[in-house]
Write a protein that holds these residues in place. Structure first.
Motif, mmCIF file in Angstrom:
data_model
loop_
_atom_site.group_PDB
_atom_site.id
_atom_site.type_symbol
_atom_site.label_atom_id
_atom_site.label_comp_id
_atom_site.label_asym_id
_atom_site.label_seq_id
_atom_site.Cartn_x
_atom_site.Cartn_y
_atom_site.Cartn_z
ATOM 1 N N ASP A 107 37.637 -7.232 13.520
ATOM 2 C CA ASP A 107 37.700 -5.869 14.048
ATOM 3 C C ASP A 107 36.343 -5.172 13.964
ATOM 4 O O ASP A 107 36.170 -4.072 14.499
ATOM 5 N N THR A 108 35.361 -5.828 13.334
ATOM 6 C CA THR A 108 33.984 -5.311 13.311
ATOM 7 C C THR A 108 33.086 -6.088 14.272
ATOM 8 O O THR A 108 31.868 -5.990 14.203
ATOM 9 N N ALA A 109 33.704 -6.889 15.143
ATOM 10 C CA ALA A 109 33.027 -7.612 16.227
ATOM 11 C C ALA A 109 32.148 -8.761 15.740
ATOM 12 O O ALA A 109 31.252 -9.211 16.462
ATOM 13 N N ILE A 110 32.385 -9.293 14.532
ATOM 14 C CA ILE A 110 31.692 -10.485 14.072
ATOM 15 C C ILE A 110 32.500 -11.692 14.498
ATOM 16 O O ILE A 110 33.723 -11.725 14.337
ATOM 17 N N GLU A 111 31.810 -12.716 15.033
ATOM 18 C CA GLU A 111 32.487 -13.912 15.542
ATOM 19 C C GLU A 111 32.234 -15.100 14.626
ATOM 20 O O GLU A 111 31.102 -15.339 14.187
ATOM 21 N N GLY A 112 33.285 -15.848 14.357
ATOM 22 C CA GLY A 112 33.183 -17.107 13.630
ATOM 23 C C GLY A 112 33.525 -18.250 14.567
ATOM 24 O O GLY A 112 34.559 -18.212 15.237
ATOM 25 N N ILE A 113 32.660 -19.251 14.623
ATOM 26 C CA ILE A 113 32.784 -20.324 15.612
ATOM 27 C C ILE A 113 32.979 -21.665 14.901
ATOM 28 O O ILE A 113 32.391 -21.920 13.849
ATOM 29 N N TYR A 138 45.699 -9.662 16.997
ATOM 30 C CA TYR A 138 46.482 -9.022 15.963
ATOM 31 C C TYR A 138 46.809 -7.599 16.386
ATOM 32 O O TYR A 138 45.928 -6.821 16.732
ATOM 33 N N LYS A 139 48.087 -7.269 16.341
ATOM 34 C CA LYS A 139 48.529 -5.954 16.808
ATOM 35 C C LYS A 139 48.783 -4.978 15.662
ATOM 36 O O LYS A 139 49.056 -3.804 15.906
ATOM 37 N N GLY A 140 48.692 -5.471 14.437
ATOM 38 C CA GLY A 140 48.883 -4.573 13.298
ATOM 39 C C GLY A 140 50.347 -4.433 12.908
ATOM 40 O O GLY A 140 51.249 -4.982 13.509
ATOM 41 N N MET A 155 37.601 -5.549 6.765
ATOM 42 C CA MET A 155 37.377 -6.452 7.898
ATOM 43 C C MET A 155 38.554 -7.423 7.995
ATOM 44 O O MET A 155 38.947 -8.045 7.000
ATOM 45 N N ILE A 156 39.120 -7.566 9.190
ATOM 46 C CA ILE A 156 40.212 -8.502 9.412
ATOM 47 C C ILE A 156 39.960 -9.320 10.682
ATOM 48 O O ILE A 156 39.167 -8.936 11.538
ATOM 49 N N ILE A 157 40.650 -10.454 10.775
ATOM 50 C CA ILE A 157 40.591 -11.265 11.991
ATOM 51 C C ILE A 157 41.456 -10.591 13.046
ATOM 52 O O ILE A 157 42.673 -10.488 12.890
ATOM 53 N N GLN A 158 40.826 -10.117 14.095
ATOM 54 C CA GLN A 158 41.524 -9.388 15.152
ATOM 55 C C GLN A 158 41.941 -10.306 16.309
ATOM 56 O O GLN A 158 42.966 -10.076 16.954
ATOM 57 N N LYS A 159 41.139 -11.338 16.567
ATOM 58 C CA LYS A 159 41.380 -12.162 17.759
ATOM 59 C C LYS A 159 41.146 -13.645 17.420
ATOM 60 O O LYS A 159 40.209 -13.973 16.694
ATOM 61 N N PHE A 160 42.027 -14.492 17.951
ATOM 62 C CA PHE A 160 41.932 -15.942 17.769
ATOM 63 C C PHE A 160 41.910 -16.563 19.161
ATOM 64 O O PHE A 160 42.878 -16.471 19.906
ATOM 65 N N GLY A 180 44.965 -11.080 11.285
ATOM 66 C CA GLY A 180 45.251 -9.973 10.388
ATOM 67 C C GLY A 180 44.751 -10.172 8.977
ATOM 68 O O GLY A 180 44.867 -9.256 8.145
ATOM 69 N N LYS A 181 44.194 -11.337 8.683
ATOM 70 C CA LYS A 181 43.692 -11.608 7.336
ATOM 71 C C LYS A 181 42.214 -11.259 7.222
ATOM 72 O O LYS A 181 41.460 -11.301 8.199
ATOM 73 N N ASP A 182 41.805 -10.943 6.002
ATOM 74 C CA ASP A 182 40.391 -10.744 5.687
ATOM 75 C C ASP A 182 39.733 -12.122 5.599
ATOM 76 O O ASP A 182 40.196 -12.980 4.841
ATOM 77 N N PRO A 183 38.655 -12.369 6.361
ATOM 78 C CA PRO A 183 38.018 -13.693 6.304
ATOM 79 C C PRO A 183 37.450 -14.046 4.936
ATOM 80 O O PRO A 183 37.187 -15.224 4.663
ATOM 81 N N HIS A 184 37.253 -13.048 4.074
ATOM 82 C CA HIS A 184 36.811 -13.356 2.713
ATOM 83 C C HIS A 184 37.916 -14.030 1.901
ATOM 84 O O HIS A 184 37.630 -14.648 0.872
ATOM 85 N N ASP A 185 39.158 -13.920 2.348
ATOM 86 C CA ASP A 185 40.283 -14.505 1.615
ATOM 87 C C ASP A 185 40.463 -15.975 2.013
ATOM 88 O O ASP A 185 41.576 -16.440 2.285
#
Length: 375
Positions: free
Chosen positions: A40-46, A373-375, A1-6, A72-77
Motif C-alpha cells: 500500500d506504499t507502492a513498494i514492489e517485490g519481484i 486486498y480489499k480490507g 505497510m501491507i501487501i495490497q496487490k498480488f 493484507g499481511k505485513d511483508p516484515h512478517d
C-alpha cells in the motif's frame, strides 16, 4: 505497510531444456511465472517461479492457495507467512517444492527496498563476491562435456560441474576425459542426478577420488538415506546431497543427523525462499558443514541466491548454469561474473538489484492474474 496487490504472469519459454530421458512423455516446457507483490506504499517485490511441468498448475497454486495467505499481511512478517504456508502444505495442499520460495523472495525484496539496502546487506553481509563454476546440463557425448569444460575454463570460470547422462560407464568416461582436458588442479564436480545403485556409486566415487574431484553430488534420490550414509562412511570424497529434499531445514536436519551428507544443498526456489535457505545454511554451519547453493535455473532467482551466498560464510562457490542464454528469461542483462570467474553482488541498488524485461513478459505472457486486498 501491507501487501495490497498480488500479480502473476505465466511466461512460456517455448522449448524444452531437459534431455529426452528425463522429460518423459509429459510436457516439460520449462516455463516461468513472474510474481509481483505491491504494498500500500507502492513498494514492489519481484520473484520468478519455475513452471517446468505445468504453468497452469503452478499458477493455480499461487493464486488460489498462496495469494490469500499473503494479501493484507505485513511483508516484515516473513516468518509468520513461512510457517503458515507450511501448515497449509501439511494439510492437503502439497505444494510443488519450488512454489513457496519465490513468494518469500518477493517479501524480502520489498523489505530490503524499504530499508534502502541491497538484499545481502539487509540480511547481514559477509562478503561481496565469490568464485563461480560452470554447471552443465545433460549433454549427448563425452566430447561435448570436454569442449564445454575447456570453453568455460578459458572464460575464467573457477570450476566445472558435469551432469553426465548415464549409464555409469559413460559417466566414468566423461569424468576421465574432462580431467585429462582441464589438467590436474582445476576444480571439478559431478552430479549424475540420482540414478546409481550403492555399488555403482562406490565405484564411481573411487574414480573421482583418484581424479581429485571437489565433490560427488546426488548419486541417489534424496530420500535414500541409508545409501547416502553408507557412501559417506565408505568414501573420502565429500558427498553433496539434499537438493530436492522435502521439508526445508527439517528435512536437511534428518540428513545431517544420519551422517548422510558432507555438503548440503539449498536454494531460494526449492528450499522455501531466503528464509528457508538461511535456516539451512545456519543449521549446516552449526554442524561444520558447507551449504553449496544450487542454481534455480532462472537468472533472476540466482541473483537472490547470490545475495544469500554473500550473507553466509559456509558457501564456497556460486553455481552458474550454462549456457546462460537458456536461463536468462525474463531478466535483463547477464549475471555479473567478471573475466576472472568471480561473481559480484549488486551493491548500488536496493533489494535484489536487477531488472526484469516487462515488455517481454507482457508480450510472452500466456495468462495474467491480479488479486487485490480489499480490507
Amino acid at each position: 505497510m501491507i501487501i495490497q496487490k498480488f500479480e502473476s504472469w505465466w511466461v512460456e519459454r517455448g522449448r524444452c531444456l531437459f534431455d529426452e530421458k528425463r522429460q518423459g512423455g509429459a510436457k516439460m516446457g520449462w516455463d516461468v511465472l513472474v510474481i509481483k507483490l505491491t504494498t500500500d506504499t507502492a513498494i514492489e517485490g519481484i520473484a520468478t517461479c519455475m513452471a517446468a511441468r505445468s504453468g497452469a498448475v503452478s499458477e493455480s497454486y499461487l493464486n488460489e492457495t498462496v495469494a490469500p495467505v499473503v494479501l493484507g499481511k505485513d511483508p516484515h512478517d516473513r516468518e509468520a507467512i513461512f510457517q503458515e504456508l507450511w501448515i497449509i502444505d501439511r494439510h492437503e495442499a502439497f505444494f510443488p517444492v519450488f512454489l513457496p520460495g519465490p513468494v518469500d523472495v518477493a517479501l524480502w525484496d520489498i523489505c530490503a527496498k524499504e530499508a534502502g539496502l541491497p538484499l545481502f546487506k539487509y540480511i547481514g553481509a559477509y562478503r561481496t563476491s565469490l568464485p563461480a563454476y560452470a554447471s552443465s546440463n545433460f549433454l549427448p557425448s563425452v566430447q561435448d562435456y570436454v569442449e564445454e569444460a575447456l570453453y568455460y575454463k578459458e572464460k575464467g570460470l573457477k570450476g566445472y560441474k558435469m551432469h553426465p547422462a548415464g549409464p555409469v560407464e559413460f559417466d566414468m568416461q566423461v569424468h576421465q576425459a574432462v580431467r585429462d582436458a582441464v589438467g590436474p588442479d582445476y576444480a571439478l564436480m559431478t552430479d549424475p542426478v540420482g540414478d546409481y545403485t550403492l555399488d555403482e556409486a562406490v565405484r564411481v566415487g573411487r574414480q573421482l577420488e583418484r581424479l581429485n574431484f571437489e565433490w560427488f553430488e546426488e548419486p541417489f534420490r534424496d530420500f535414500e538415506l541409508y545409501k547416502y550414509t553408507e557412501l559417506c562412511r565408505t568414501l573420502d570424497i565429500p558427498i553433496a546431497a539434499t537438493e530436492t529434499t522435502r521439508g526445508c531445514h527439517w528435512g536437511v536436519a534428518q540428513v545431517i543427523a544420519q551422517h548422510a551428507a558432507d555438503i548440503v544443498r539449498a536454494d531460494v526456489s526449492w528450499k522455501d525462499g531466503i528464509t528457508g535457505t538461511l535456516k539451512i545454511a545456519h543449521l549446516a554451519e552449526a554442524f561444520g558443514l558447507n551449504v553449496e547453493i544450487h542454481t534455480t535455473t532462472m537468472n533472476y532467482m540466482d541473483m537472490a541466491n547470490l545475495h544469500v551466498s554473500c550473507a553466509i560464510k559456509n558457501c564456497k562457490y556460486f553455481e552458474y548454469f550454462v549456457p546462460e542464454d537458456n536461463y536468462r528469461l525474463p531478466m535483463k542483462g547477464d549475471l555479473p561474473i567478471d573475466e576472472n570467474g568471480i561473481i559480484h553482488v549488486p551493491e548500488d541498488k536496493p533489494g535484489v538489484g536487477v531488472d526484469l524485461d516487462w515488455d517481454l513478459i507482457k508480450k510472452a505472457c500466456h495468462n495474467y492474474i491480479c488479486q487485490e486486498y480489499k480490507g
